[in-house]
Design a protein around this motif. Structure first.
Motif, PDB file in Angstrom:
ATOM      1  N   THR A   1      19.896   0.880   3.703  1.00  0.00           N
ATOM      2  CA  THR A   1      19.861  -0.171   2.691  1.00  0.00           C
ATOM      3  C   THR A   1      18.628   0.065   1.825  1.00  0.00           C
ATOM      4  N   ALA A   2      18.740  -0.171   0.547  1.00  0.00           N
ATOM      5  CA  ALA A   2      17.627   0.106  -0.363  1.00  0.00           C
ATOM      6  C   ALA A   2      16.371  -0.677   0.019  1.00  0.00           C
ATOM      7  N   ARG A   3      15.229  -0.025  -0.166  1.00  0.00           N
ATOM      8  CA  ARG A   3      13.948  -0.678   0.072  1.00  0.00           C
ATOM      9  C   ARG A   3      13.755  -1.823  -0.930  1.00  0.00           C
ATOM     10  N   THR A   4      12.944  -2.788  -0.518  1.00  0.00           N
ATOM     11  CA  THR A   4      12.684  -3.953  -1.366  1.00  0.00           C
ATOM     12  C   THR A   4      11.224  -3.981  -1.788  1.00  0.00           C
ATOM     13  N   GLU A   5      10.845  -5.065  -2.430  1.00  0.00           N
ATOM     14  CA  GLU A   5       9.457  -5.234  -2.870  1.00  0.00           C
ATOM     15  C   GLU A   5       8.504  -5.418  -1.694  1.00  0.00           C
ATOM     16  N   LYS A   6       9.030  -5.622  -0.483  1.00  0.00           N
ATOM     17  CA  LYS A   6       8.179  -5.820   0.699  1.00  0.00           C
ATOM     18  C   LYS A   6       7.785  -4.503   1.380  1.00  0.00           C
ATOM     19  N   PHE A   7       8.112  -3.379   0.750  1.00  0.00           N
ATOM     20  CA  PHE A   7       7.762  -2.070   1.304  1.00  0.00           C
ATOM     21  C   PHE A   7       6.294  -2.028   1.713  1.00  0.00           C
ATOM     22  N   ILE A   8       6.042  -1.517   2.925  1.00  0.00           N
ATOM     23  CA  ILE A   8       4.675  -1.369   3.422  1.00  0.00           C
ATOM     24  C   ILE A   8       4.566  -0.038   4.162  1.00  0.00           C
ATOM     25  N   LEU A   9       3.529   0.701   3.827  1.00  0.00           N
ATOM     26  CA  LEU A   9       3.254   1.989   4.450  1.00  0.00           C
ATOM     27  C   LEU A   9       2.104   1.817   5.428  1.00  0.00           C
ATOM     28  N   LEU A  10       2.303   2.256   6.663  1.00  0.00           N
ATOM     29  CA  LEU A  10       1.238   2.284   7.659  1.00  0.00           C
ATOM     30  C   LEU A  10       0.843   3.742   7.841  1.00  0.00           C
ATOM     31  N   TYR A  11      -0.324   4.086   7.330  1.00  0.00           N
ATOM     32  CA  TYR A  11      -0.844   5.442   7.444  1.00  0.00           C
ATOM     33  C   TYR A  11      -1.850   5.419   8.585  1.00  0.00           C
TER      34      TYR A  11
ATOM     35  N   GLN B   1       2.785  -2.790  -8.386  1.00  0.00           N
ATOM     36  CA  GLN B   1       4.114  -2.201  -8.202  1.00  0.00           C
ATOM     37  C   GLN B   1       4.320  -1.006  -9.128  1.00  0.00           C
ATOM     38  N   GLU B   2       3.713  -1.058 -10.304  1.00  0.00           N
ATOM     39  CA  GLU B   2       3.862   0.041 -11.270  1.00  0.00           C
ATOM     40  C   GLU B   2       3.242   1.338 -10.765  1.00  0.00           C
ATOM     41  N   GLN B   3       2.426   1.261  -9.714  1.00  0.00           N
ATOM     42  CA  GLN B   3       1.783   2.451  -9.171  1.00  0.00           C
ATOM     43  C   GLN B   3       2.456   2.939  -7.884  1.00  0.00           C
ATOM     44  N   VAL B   4       3.578   2.337  -7.548  1.00  0.00           N
ATOM     45  CA  VAL B   4       4.313   2.737  -6.351  1.00  0.00           C
ATOM     46  C   VAL B   4       5.567   3.499  -6.789  1.00  0.00           C
ATOM     47  N   PHE B   5       5.628   4.747  -6.393  1.00  0.00           N
ATOM     48  CA  PHE B   5       6.775   5.588  -6.728  1.00  0.00           C
ATOM     49  C   PHE B   5       7.417   6.059  -5.428  1.00  0.00           C
ATOM     50  N   VAL B   6       8.212   5.191  -4.845  1.00  0.00           N
ATOM     51  CA  VAL B   6       8.890   5.457  -3.587  1.00  0.00           C
ATOM     52  C   VAL B   6      10.385   5.334  -3.835  1.00  0.00           C
ATOM     53  N   ASP B   7      11.109   6.384  -3.488  1.00  0.00           N
ATOM     54  CA  ASP B   7      12.557   6.345  -3.669  1.00  0.00           C
ATOM     55  C   ASP B   7      13.123   5.212  -2.818  1.00  0.00           C
ATOM     56  N   PRO B   8      13.836   4.279  -3.416  1.00  0.00           N
ATOM     57  CA  PRO B   8      14.320   3.122  -2.668  1.00  0.00           C
ATOM     58  C   PRO B   8      15.411   3.449  -1.645  1.00  0.00           C
TER      59      PRO B   8
END
Length: 135
Positions: A61-71, A48-55
């Protein structure tokens, strides 16, 4: 020839990752004109310390710890409707099956061509496809 890199800091289990892959692959086949079994998925779980995504960026609604990026790297053009359908159905399935909030599912879709792919044997995919069509 889509390839998907899933990036998250959430500790999905190996079983959940396999299930997410199946759900996304089904949506790819149904909505994104992806051939059956054309499945190249890679999961990255990073601290998590390496994820810098504006919530709050572009979400209600603010993003949570379940954020997932599909590239998604796509080997052929898709229509805007195909992209929208994929995003809609993947997001709905992740919410329904894994309780991932809608604001936590982010997509980046990039396109390239067959000459940018090699599936093995140091042979570009465009040359391989051409050899299939040669007598």
């Amino acid at each position: 020839m889509p390839m998907i890199r899933f990036t998250t800091s959430y500790p999905y289990t190996d079983l959940e990752k396999a299930q997410i892959s199946k759900v996304v692959q089904s949506c790819m086949e149904n909505y994104f004109d992806t051939p059956k079994n054309d499945c190249f998925h890679i999961f990255e779980q990073i601290p998590q310390e390496q994820v810098f995504v504006d919530p709050d960026y572009w979400v209600k609604t603010a993003r949570t710890e379940k954020f997932i990026l599909l590239y998604i790297t796509s080997g052929k053009p898709r229509t805007a409707q195909q992209k929208s359908d994929l995003m809609l159905h993947v997001t709905a399935q992740l919410k329904q099956n894994f309780d991932v909030p809608e604001q936590d599912v982010m997509f980046v879709i990039v396109q390239n061509s067959a000459e940018d792919w090699c599936f093995g044997h140091a042979q570009r995919a465009d040359l391989y496809l051409k050899s299939l069509n040669s007598p």
